[in-house]
Enzyme design. Sequence first.
Site, PDB file in Angstrom:
ATOM      1  CG  HIS A 151      -4.487  -0.321   3.804  1.00 47.52           C
ATOM      2  ND1 HIS A 151      -3.693  -1.078   2.972  1.00 47.52           N
ATOM      3  CD2 HIS A 151      -5.537   0.104   3.050  1.00 47.52           C
ATOM      4  CE1 HIS A 151      -4.239  -1.126   1.769  1.00 47.52           C
ATOM      5  NE2 HIS A 151      -5.363  -0.409   1.783  1.00 47.52           N
ATOM      6  CG  HIS A 204      -6.674   0.405  -1.483  1.00 47.50           C
ATOM      7  ND1 HIS A 204      -6.665  -0.749  -0.741  1.00 47.50           N
ATOM      8  CD2 HIS A 204      -7.921   0.466  -2.021  1.00 47.50           C
ATOM      9  CE1 HIS A 204      -7.851  -1.342  -0.821  1.00 47.50           C
ATOM     10  NE2 HIS A 204      -8.632  -0.615  -1.590  1.00 47.50           N
ATOM     11  CB  CYS A 218      -0.994  -0.010   1.157  1.00 46.15           C
ATOM     12  SG  CYS A 218      -0.253   0.004   2.797  1.00 46.15           S
TER      13      CYS A 218
END
Length: 179
Positions: free
Chosen positions: A127, A144, A74
């Site tokens: 994340h 993402h 990510c």
Amino acid sequence: VNYSVVRKYLFLLCISLACSSCSSKANVAAADNISKTTKIKNVVFLHDSIINFGKQYLNTPYRYGGSTPRGFDCSGFTSHVFRNFGYNLGRSSRDQAANLPSISKSNLQTGDLVFFEGNRKNGVIGHVGIVTESFGDGSFKFIHSSTSDGIVVTKSSEPYYASRYLRAGRVIDKPYYYS
């Protein structure tokens, strides 16, 4: 001296200064107005360029520690995308969050970073993604690198992400430039 060009330049400068403290909607309206008034045809919105660049990697596989088009995690993805536009973000999602001013969900703009807890749900950033659309009510879509699907666009209302959202940060300070 071509006074017509000088007047247009001064007008653009005044509009730019006036818009620097306005909301993104006002900046977009000002950019549209500038374009129409001075007949500048190449107004480029940096947010759109960043999202379009990121979207060229859709379906690229997830790779732990990856930061290249062969595979991204990510934060590798977000740092790769922004580096292409001259922004150096931290390598980890936590580093990226620590170096950006926090913004509320209701003020999200395309190009902002959004941060989420990881699988442990322990309040620690694990994340990150890039906002592709913001709907003004705190909901948004973001691009993402998902561990299961690689580079994808996801809605913030999906239960996994809705329950893990922590904060957002703004990278882009100028919403448009002229080419």
